[in-house]
Motif scaffolding. Structure first.
Motif, PDB file in Angstrom:
ATOM      1  N   TYR A 763      29.302   3.004  67.800  1.00 21.02           N
ATOM      2  CA  TYR A 763      27.944   3.248  67.304  1.00 21.02           C
ATOM      3  C   TYR A 763      26.971   2.200  67.845  1.00 21.02           C
ATOM      4  CZ  TYR A 763      24.135   4.186  64.019  1.00 21.02           C
ATOM      5  OH  TYR A 763      22.913   4.507  63.458  1.00 21.02           O
ATOM      6  N   ASP A 764      27.366   0.936  67.792  1.00 17.41           N
ATOM      7  CA  ASP A 764      26.454  -0.159  68.158  1.00 17.41           C
ATOM      8  C   ASP A 764      26.279  -0.320  69.657  1.00 17.41           C
ATOM      9  OD1 ASP A 764      26.028  -0.765  65.508  1.00 17.41           O
ATOM     10  OD2 ASP A 764      27.569  -2.325  65.433  1.00 17.41           O
ATOM     11  N   ASN A 765      27.307   0.013  70.447  1.00 22.58           N
ATOM     12  CA  ASN A 765      27.269  -0.354  71.862  1.00 22.58           C
ATOM     13  C   ASN A 765      27.385   0.811  72.840  1.00 22.58           C
ATOM     14  OD1 ASN A 765      27.216  -3.224  71.246  1.00 22.58           O
ATOM     15  ND2 ASN A 765      29.373  -3.030  70.678  1.00 22.58           N
ATOM     16  N   ARG A 766      28.268   1.745  72.586  1.00 21.77           N
ATOM     17  CA  ARG A 766      28.550   2.761  73.593  1.00 21.77           C
ATOM     18  C   ARG A 766      27.525   3.888  73.631  1.00 21.77           C
ATOM     19  NH1 ARG A 766      31.929   1.863  77.579  1.00 21.77           N
ATOM     20  NH2 ARG A 766      32.723   3.989  77.554  1.00 21.77           N
ATOM     21  N   ILE A 767      27.091   4.354  72.464  1.00 19.61           N
ATOM     22  CA  ILE A 767      26.227   5.536  72.417  1.00 19.61           C
ATOM     23  C   ILE A 767      24.864   5.256  73.045  1.00 19.61           C
ATOM     24  CG2 ILE A 767      25.016   7.123  70.855  1.00 19.61           C
ATOM     25  CD1 ILE A 767      27.421   6.996  69.010  1.00 19.61           C
ATOM     26  N   LYS A 768      24.321   4.101  72.767  1.00 19.14           N
ATOM     27  CA  LYS A 768      22.993   3.778  73.289  1.00 19.14           C
ATOM     28  C   LYS A 768      22.959   3.847  74.811  1.00 19.14           C
ATOM     29  CE  LYS A 768      19.538   0.091  73.222  1.00 19.14           C
ATOM     30  NZ  LYS A 768      19.159  -1.211  72.633  1.00 19.14           N
ATOM     31  N   LEU A 769      23.984   3.298  75.465  1.00 18.78           N
ATOM     32  CA  LEU A 769      24.022   3.281  76.919  1.00 18.78           C
ATOM     33  C   LEU A 769      24.271   4.673  77.496  1.00 18.78           C
ATOM     34  CD1 LEU A 769      26.173   0.057  77.469  1.00 18.78           C
ATOM     35  CD2 LEU A 769      23.696   0.286  77.709  1.00 18.78           C
ATOM     36  N   ALA A 770      25.027   5.484  76.758  1.00 16.85           N
ATOM     37  CA  ALA A 770      25.471   6.768  77.299  1.00 16.85           C
ATOM     38  C   ALA A 770      24.334   7.752  77.534  1.00 16.85           C
ATOM     39  CB  ALA A 770      26.508   7.393  76.362  1.00 16.85           C
ATOM     40  N   PHE A 771      23.202   7.609  76.831  1.00 20.18           N
ATOM     41  CA  PHE A 771      22.126   8.596  76.929  1.00 20.18           C
ATOM     42  C   PHE A 771      20.981   8.132  77.834  1.00 20.18           C
ATOM     43  CE2 PHE A 771      24.429   9.996  73.275  1.00 20.18           C
ATOM     44  CZ  PHE A 771      24.270  11.373  73.244  1.00 20.18           C
ATOM     45  N   GLN A 772      21.159   7.055  78.546  1.00 20.66           N
ATOM     46  CA  GLN A 772      20.094   6.566  79.423  1.00 20.66           C
ATOM     47  C   GLN A 772      19.920   7.482  80.635  1.00 20.66           C
ATOM     48  OE1 GLN A 772      20.672   2.487  80.499  1.00 20.66           O
ATOM     49  NE2 GLN A 772      20.748   1.764  78.398  1.00 20.66           N
ATOM     50  N   GLN A 773      18.670   7.634  81.054  1.00 20.30           N
ATOM     51  CA  GLN A 773      18.301   8.391  82.258  1.00 20.30           C
ATOM     52  C   GLN A 773      18.792   9.837  82.215  1.00 20.30           C
ATOM     53  OE1 GLN A 773      19.900   5.992  85.445  1.00 20.30           O
ATOM     54  NE2 GLN A 773      18.186   4.588  85.390  1.00 20.30           N
ATOM     55  N   MET A 774      18.769  10.438  81.043  1.00 22.98           N
ATOM     56  CA  MET A 774      19.237  11.823  80.896  1.00 22.98           C
ATOM     57  C   MET A 774      18.136  12.795  81.294  1.00 22.98           C
ATOM     58  SD  MET A 774      20.924  13.642  77.536  1.00 22.98           S
ATOM     59  CE  MET A 774      22.514  12.839  77.735  1.00 22.98           C
ATOM     60  N   GLU A 775      18.483  13.771  82.115  1.00 26.68           N
ATOM     61  CA  GLU A 775      17.531  14.764  82.593  1.00 26.68           C
ATOM     62  C   GLU A 775      18.210  16.134  82.620  1.00 26.68           C
ATOM     63  OE1 GLU A 775      16.182  13.234  86.350  1.00 26.68           O
ATOM     64  OE2 GLU A 775      14.540  12.134  85.425  1.00 26.68           O
ATOM     65  N   PRO A 776      17.433  17.220  82.680  1.00 27.19           N
ATOM     66  CA  PRO A 776      18.034  18.571  82.718  1.00 27.19           C
ATOM     67  C   PRO A 776      18.947  18.781  83.907  1.00 27.19           C
ATOM     68  CG  PRO A 776      15.675  18.693  82.266  1.00 27.19           C
ATOM     69  CD  PRO A 776      15.957  17.278  82.640  1.00 27.19           C
ATOM     70  N   VAL A 777      18.560  18.210  85.051  1.00 33.96           N
ATOM     71  CA  VAL A 777      19.353  18.312  86.278  1.00 33.96           C
ATOM     72  C   VAL A 777      19.569  16.896  86.795  1.00 33.96           C
ATOM     73  CG1 VAL A 777      19.528  19.315  88.583  1.00 33.96           C
ATOM     74  CG2 VAL A 777      18.244  20.517  86.794  1.00 33.96           C
ATOM     75  N   THR A 778      20.783  16.556  87.107  1.00 32.20           N
ATOM     76  CA  THR A 778      21.074  15.217  87.612  1.00 32.20           C
ATOM     77  C   THR A 778      21.724  15.314  88.975  1.00 32.20           C
ATOM     78  OG1 THR A 778      22.025  13.071  87.002  1.00 32.20           O
ATOM     79  CG2 THR A 778      23.398  15.012  86.637  1.00 32.20           C
ATOM     80  N   GLY A 779      21.736  14.213  89.694  1.00 30.87           N
ATOM     81  CA  GLY A 779      22.296  14.214  91.041  1.00 30.87           C
ATOM     82  C   GLY A 779      23.101  12.966  91.322  1.00 30.87           C
ATOM     83  N   ARG A 780      24.069  13.108  92.204  1.00 33.25           N
ATOM     84  CA  ARG A 780      24.861  11.965  92.665  1.00 33.25           C
ATOM     85  C   ARG A 780      25.146  12.131  94.147  1.00 33.25           C
ATOM     86  NH1 ARG A 780      28.413   8.728  89.870  1.00 33.25           N
ATOM     87  NH2 ARG A 780      28.875   7.999  91.983  1.00 33.25           N
ATOM     88  N   SER A 781      24.954  11.033  94.871  1.00 34.03           N
ATOM     89  CA  SER A 781      25.287  11.013  96.295  1.00 34.03           C
ATOM     90  C   SER A 781      25.534   9.569  96.689  1.00 34.03           C
ATOM     91  CB  SER A 781      24.140  11.611  97.132  1.00 34.03           C
ATOM     92  OG  SER A 781      23.006  10.750  97.109  1.00 34.03           O
ATOM     93  N   GLY A 782      25.798   9.364  97.978  1.00 34.61           N
ATOM     94  CA  GLY A 782      26.037   8.008  98.446  1.00 34.61           C
ATOM     95  C   GLY A 782      24.832   7.110  98.322  1.00 34.61           C
ATOM     96  N   ARG A 783      23.638   7.678  98.195  1.00 32.56           N
ATOM     97  CA  ARG A 783      22.448   6.845  98.054  1.00 32.56           C
ATOM     98  C   ARG A 783      21.759   7.044  96.703  1.00 32.56           C
ATOM     99  NH1 ARG A 783      18.870  10.264 102.327  1.00 32.56           N
ATOM    100  NH2 ARG A 783      18.042  11.845 100.909  1.00 32.56           N
ATOM    101  N   LEU A 784      22.214   7.995  95.908  1.00 26.81           N
ATOM    102  CA  LEU A 784      21.627   8.247  94.588  1.00 26.81           C
ATOM    103  C   LEU A 784      22.724   8.008  93.554  1.00 26.81           C
ATOM    104  CD1 LEU A 784      18.968   9.293  93.273  1.00 26.81           C
ATOM    105  CD2 LEU A 784      20.017  11.537  93.218  1.00 26.81           C
ATOM    106  N   ASP A 785      22.703   6.833  92.961  1.00 26.34           N
ATOM    107  CA  ASP A 785      23.803   6.416  92.094  1.00 26.34           C
ATOM    108  C   ASP A 785      23.324   6.288  90.660  1.00 26.34           C
ATOM    109  OD1 ASP A 785      26.162   5.522  91.102  1.00 26.34           O
ATOM    110  OD2 ASP A 785      25.980   3.480  91.868  1.00 26.34           O
TER     111      ASP A 785
END
Length: 953
Positions: A763-785
């Protein structure tokens, strides 16, 4: 020293269960999967002892890593002073191995007082090395038993290159072995003088020579201590290329020094049958200086012929099924339905070709014709020399980002077009596309002629974006989709186009809210087109507190965009804006911070502490009211019968969050996740409107929690389609959080490195970090981390679409709420294709839950959608079909043991009629496709006693 006969000579799965519990739950009765895993460990151990090598080829997501750890545990049980080396694909996988090992020792390994878990001392060291220099240093300084974890790329550059002069470089080299230059041998010391003049290119040449010397010296270190007792090669398809320095060095270092080789890969025929022949290079006991192997003529007189694969020679006279049958253990993935029937992937996967033509649109037709003409010129009449997915024009016709248009690509051009592969002929192979300059010039010409900044439209891109939006974002849908691309720019381009569509839906919903509120006499509202700039009267606070601003700073920026796309009002309005030394929060962003007011400020927050854990006197006063609201929330999203069954199975859901008990924090964690998911989605806009603008007579005195509950109960019947859609999506999201919360926490929110992690810590530590930078569509690549993207995609809320390159094709689980994979950019090989699909096709995922709930009836079988969009009538079609053809051949061999001659009638031209041939349930055969007869004793269920040393138990 342990006795030599600690283990039975022919050990079976029942014996393995005496010291390994693969379920990790301590139950007396093991699951079917745990039983199969125990038998596999016994079988692999038997092959290793008899032949010196074994291949674990279980399908993706069936627990290969944990089975390998069972083999490692067996090795240390047999010989406590062992040295084990693990090779894996990348840095992320190194971390995953370390985390899995921590969990394995804590939850699965039963014995104490042994080498792995000695009494009164720390567990066996699990050393994670950044490069071979780190390994050399560890070997030089200690002869203690240990487990060393390396990545394949470490062998490309064995140590960190450094030094401005030959002498400095030699000093850096010697330091890797805890030596000084004078301690080196004569030929090593002479290297500094060889490049003393520092002629052009001396650094690269000397580094290359030193790398060879480094591997020789590392081999000597291993020889000094008796070699390596067990070498585990994870993702063994990385070893298939014998024409790169990395794999040649792996062979030179370990060929005669690794006593046992355990190969692991879900795709042993990754790019074809020839991949198996590469095993000979590593297992042959001869000192090989060439790629050619000294057989079959010399094999007959070799003393080690029984511990060698000899695959190359065998494939000349045997089918690959026969070869695999003697060396590999492989279980196909199969799911059970509600009636107990097993379904293999030939039953539940639905491969879908999606040919796309531009004929219906004259402008698109002209554009694609121009693109094809440029491709023909770029390929210079040699289309067969282009790898699958290596043309950017099959994904987009836009100008490459941050790149000047060049007549030809040059070596100095460091801007990559495609995600490089890490298992090719050389490191980072395939990053440049041969058609990129042609497309760039075409686009720039179009922009100059039309006086626009827009890029040329692309038929495939527009079609796929429409289909993705319709499936995963439109009409309140919660279906998640995983999209693989090859072009780096495609990640941001697809994401931005989807977000633009998403913004239009929000704008339409804002208009509906205005109409609905006016019809109810809500009073003063925002101007028709002025919602995003309107400043409402704050009902409870006049500004952001210090805690609010700290919350924003802790979360960081709400976007990690590489591409500078269109600034969309919703995404701008919810993030912090900084001007000079002052920080101004837009109204929506300020409201967003209020929803998570700190505990002592709960009564001044819009939610009145609802879905937040009560703390202090203010929290105590609101606890009872919020407990009743929680019950009403459950009643709003579940039917009466559903809720009764749910509370019977999980009575903690009816508890209270007041107090410091573990169960109070457990419920508080669930409620906070629900609140966070609302806050990070576009539902924030609906909460904002209800809080500030809903002053209708029937709700003017209601607090925001009551308005929220009323909307969840009545919003779908509002008569306004966009509002009804977002309410439906929010109800489904809450349902999934509640029903699957324990699964989500175990897979996403628990820290596997911690022996015990209570709900308070989560509750105190994990949940807060888990919802950062949340968007409807997300992306991952070698330059978008975006480090949170993978974790969030496993949540039952946003993001609904993940667009990624092959950086996510292995080593991650994305299966909890996703059942569709779109190959927008085709994979290079059939093995890569299977690795991609395996991110979603895994035990415990959405598909397996749907199949388990399915009973034979008139309703269709739940299936995993695997889509292949391509530009019809182009080379794109041929590339897609070639990979699918090789994929079908591989599946027939590995899943059904079909010899090659039984697939002669299949070709890329008649692929359609073979793509989705369903294998009836009764013909799936054994739960294990490959299990060598040589170790069939491993499947015997008779218990055998372990001869454990004193003090181990």
């Amino acid at each position: 020293m342990a006795k030599a006969n600690v283990l039975p000579k022919e050990m079976n799965g029942a014996t393995v269960q005496e010291y390994v519990d693969f379920d990790g739950e301590g139950k007396a009765r093991l699951s079917k999967q745990a039983t199969l895993q125990s038998e596999a460990v016994a079988g692999l151990w038997g092959l290793l002892r008899k032949r010196g090598f074994a291949y674990l080829g279980d399908e993706v997501g069936t627990g290969k890593t944990r089975q390998a750890m069972g083999v490692i545990a067996t090795q240390f049980l047999q010989r406590p002073s062992s040295r084990v080396v693990i090779l894996c694909s990348d840095k992320e996988m190194q971390g995953q191995w370390c985390s899995e090992w921590s969990f394995f020792l804590r939850a699965c390994y039963r014995l104490k007082g042994c080498a792995l878990k000695p009494a009164g001392r720390n567990p066996m060291p699990f050393l994670r090395h950044e490069n071979l220099a780190s390994l050399a240093c560890a070997l030089s300084s200690s002869k203690e038993p240990a487990i060393h974890v390396l990545r394949y790329s470490s062998f490309s550059w064995p140590y960190a290159k450094g030094g401005k002069s030959p002498k400095a470089m030699l000093e850096s080299y010697a330091k890797c072995f805890n030596l000084v230059v004078d301690d080196l041998d004569k030929r090593e010391r002479q290297l500094a003088g060889q490049w003393a003049l520092q002629q052009e290119g001396w650094g690269a040449e000397m580094s290359h020579v030193l790398a060879e010397q480094f591997c020789r010296r590392l081999g000597d270190l291993l020889d000094r201590d008796g070699g390596v007792d067990l070498l585990v090669c994870d993702e063994a398809q990385y070893l298939r290329r014998l024409d790169n320095e990395r794999n040649r060095r792996i062979g030179d270092i370990f060929r005669q020094r690794a006593k046992q080789w355990l190969f692991m890969s879900a795709t042993p025929l990754h790019s074809g049958v020839g991949d198996l022949a590469s095993l000979d290079y590593y297992l042959c006991s001869q000192d090989l200086s060439k790629k050619e192997l000294p057989y079959p003529s010399q094999c007959q007189s070799c003393s080690a012929k029984n511990r060698c694969s000899r695959v190359t020679a065998r494939l000349k006279r045997e089918d690959v099924v026969q070869v695999l049958s003697g060396m590999m253990i492989r279980r196909p993935r199969a799911y059970l339905d509600g009636a107990g029937n097993r379904h293999g992937k030939r039953s539940y996967r639905h491969y879908q070709e999606r040919p796309i033509a531009a004929a219906s649109d004259p402008f698109l037709s002209l554009t694609m014709a121009l693109v094809q003409k440029r491709i023909v010129a770029a390929l210079q009449g040699r289309p067969g020399q282009v790898k699958n997915g290596a043309l950017v024009s099959f994904e987009s016709a836009s100008v490459s980002l941050q790149r000047k248009c060049r007549q030809t690509a040059t070596a100095a051009d460091e801007q990559l077009d495609l995600e490089p592969v890490q298992d090719g002929r050389h490191e980072s192979e395939g990053g440049h596309a041969c058609d990129r300059n042609a497309i760039d010039r075409l686009n720039l010409g179009f922009q100059r002629a039309m006086d626009t900044r827009d890029s040329l439209p692309h038929a495939k891109l527009l079609h796929v974006v429409d289909a993705l939006y319709e499936r995963s974002l439109a009409h309140g849908r919660t279906d998640k989709t995983l999209v693989f691309v090859r072009r780096l720019d495609s990640v941001e381009e697809i994401r931005d186009m989807l977000h633009s569509r998403f913004q239009r839906d929000i704008d339409a919903r804002v208009i509906e809210w205005r109409r609905w509120l006016r019809a109810q006499g809500a009073g003063s509202l925002w101007a028709r087109d002025g919602f995003w700039t309107a400043i409402p009267e704050d009902r409870h606070a006049s500004g952001a507190s210090d805690n609010d601003l700290l919350e924003m700073e802790a979360e960081g920026a709400q976007s990690s965009h590489y591409r500078q796309g269109e600034e969309l009002p919703f995404f701008v309005a919810r993030r912090q804006q900084t001007t000079g030394e002052s920080r101004a929060l837009p109204p929506l962003a300020r409201f967003r911070t209020y929803l998570l007011r700190k505990e002592e400020e709960q009564r001044s927050g819009p939610m009145r502490g609802f879905l937040l854990k009560p703390v202090g006197e203010a929290g105590n006063r609101t606890a009872e009211a919020n407990h009743l609201r929680w019950r009403e929330l459950l009643q709003a999203v579940f039917s009466t019968s559903e809720l009764e069954q749910l509370l019977k199975a999980q009575p903690w859901l009816a508890g209270c969050t007041l107090g410091e008990s573990d169960q109070a924090y457990r419920l508080a964690c669930l409620q906070l996740c629900i609140l966070r998911s609302m806050r990070e989605s576009d539902f924030l806009v609906d909460l904002y409107i209800m809080h500030f603008y809903d002053k209708s007579a029937q709700r003017v005195h209601d607090e925001l929690p009551e308005r929220l509950l009323w909307l969840l109960q009545n919003g779908e019947a509002s008569g306004y389609p966009h509002i009804a859609a977002v309410v439906r999506r929010q109800r489904d999201t809450i349902r999934n959080w509640v029903m699957h919360f324990n699964l989500i926490v175990d897979k996403c929110l628990r820290d596997s490195d911690k022996v015990e992690q209570g709900w308070m810590d989560i509750y105190d530590n994990r949940i807060k970090l888990a919802f950062q930078q949340m968007e409807p569509v997300t992306g991952r690549s070698g330059r978008l981390d975006n480090k949170h993207a993978v974790q969030q995609f496993k949540f039952p809320c946003f993001p609904n679409i993940m667009v990624c390159t092959d950086v996510l094709k292995q080593g991650v689980d994305l299966h909890l709420f996703c059942d569709a994979v779109v190959h927008y950019g085709i994979a290079w090989t059939a093995g890569d294709l299977e690795q991609r699909i395996g991110r979603v096709d895994r035990l415990g995922g959405l598909l397996s839950r749907r199949l388990l709930a399915y009973a034979v009836s008139t309703s269709p079988l739940p299936r995993l959608a695997v889509q292949f969009p391509y530009l019809d009538g182009t080379l794109d079609r041929r590339q897609v079909r070639n990979v699918l053809y090789r994929k079908i051949l591989s599946d027939l061999t590995l899943d059904l043991q079909k010899p090659a001659k039984e697939a002669d009638h299949i070709s890329a031209d008649n692929l359609g009629q073979h793509l989705n041939v369903v294998v009836p349930d009764g013909k799936l055969g054994s739960e294990t496709v490959f299990f060598p007869d040589e170790v069939k004793f491993a499947r015997d269920r008779t218990k055998q006693a372990l001869n454990l040393p004193k003090g181990v138990g």
